[in-house]
Scaffold this active site. Structure first.
Site, PDB file in Angstrom:
ATOM      1  N   SER A 151       0.809  -1.193  -0.288  1.00  0.00           N
ATOM      2  CA  SER A 151      -0.339  -0.154   0.153  1.00  0.00           C
ATOM      3  C   SER A 151       0.692   1.201   0.552  1.00  0.00           C
ATOM      4  CB  SER A 151      -0.845   0.279   1.516  1.00  0.00           C
ATOM      5  OG  SER A 151      -1.371   1.094   1.475  1.00  0.00           O
ATOM      6  N   TYR A 164      -2.011  -0.414   9.565  1.00  0.00           N
ATOM      7  CA  TYR A 164      -2.453  -1.190   9.128  1.00  0.00           C
ATOM      8  C   TYR A 164      -1.079  -0.819   7.708  1.00  0.00           C
ATOM      9  CZ  TYR A 164      -3.711  -1.350   4.222  1.00  0.00           C
ATOM     10  OH  TYR A 164      -3.513  -1.883   2.627  1.00  0.00           O
TER      11      TYR A 164
END
Length: 259
Positions: A151, A164
């Site tokens: 990500s 995350y």
């Protein structure tokens, strides 16, 4: 399908989280390129079946593999389902392409993250792909491909995604280490990092203001589509990417360039 679309013919792929969103787009693209695709899913059997059906209706080959991630024995369960699926089709054991895509988000500031939240996001996003790759190594054929989906949050600071982002940062570190280890076998290992991508499981995109803000972060002034990410993965899965390994590929559409 034309011959140019069958560059992965004869190869077998596993895509974790392959029934929805980016994973589904990756499964569809690899199958369109000729690979036999194992579509892994955790809970949504209907979505996995629909993905397999769409692949088959387009002339491709696929089968579903169910295994819940983030629980003890998850990696072994994934590969047991994979092996059984190959055997049921009369295919030889082994895999050529492994895409670690499955994951969950944790949109909370650090003060709001519980120990249970932390353990769960790491179990699914970091522990599961690590051991899925560990179990993959004896199955992975020489010249194979490993792609992990990371990500932009692992490189761009988003305080509300701290835990995350940590899980994805761990995958980023694993990539070059594994690339160095597997290089003598001709196996490439790379990471693809999406930015803001439009999927059906992202409820925040229903808000026009949020959509506009996220789209505006890209130099193209739009959200990414799952197919945008799938095309990058497909490149890495093929022979054209044979000289690319240990890399973190930005697939954000130029998010925050110039800032």
């Amino acid at each position: 399908m034309s011959p140019t679309r069958l560059r992965l013919a004869g190869r077998t792929a596993l895509v974790t989280g392959g029934s929805r969103g980016i994973g589904r787009a990756i499964a569809l693209r690899l199958a369109a390129d000729g690979a036999l695709v194992a579509v892994h899913y955790g809970h949504d059997e209907q979505a996995a079946a629909a993905t397999v059906k769409q692949i088959e209706e387009a002339g491709g080959r696929a089968f579903a593999v169910r295994a819940e991630l983030g629980v003890p024995g998850d990696a072994a369960a994934v590969w047991a389902g994979f092996d059984d699926g190959l055997a049921a089709l009369g295919e030889a054991a082994g895999v050529d392409i492994v895409v670690n895509n499955a994951g969950i988000t944790l949109p909370r500031f650090i003060a709001d993250v519980t120990e249970q939240d932390y353990d769960q996001v790491f179990a699914i996003n970091t522990r599961a792909p690590f051991f899925i790759l560990q179990h993959a190594l004896p199955r992975l054929r020489d010249g194979g491909r490993i792609v992990s989906i990371s990500s932009a949050a692992s490189r761009i600071a988003y305080p509300a995604l701290a835990a995350y982002a940590m899980t994805k940062g761990a995958l980023d570190v694993l990539t070059p280490a594994l690339a160095l280890q597997l290089g003598p076998r001709g196996i490439t290992v790379n990471t693809v990092a999406p930015g803001f991508t439009e999927t059906e499981i992202n409820p925040t995109l229903a808000d026009p203001k949020i959509r506009a803000a996220l789209a505006g972060a890209s130099v193209f002034d739009r959200l990414g589509a799952p197919a945008d990410i799938a095309d990058v993965v497909a490149f890495l899965a093929g022979d054209d990417a044979r000289w690319v390994t240990g890399q973190w590929l930005d697939a954000t559409g130029g998010v925050h360039l110039g800032l």
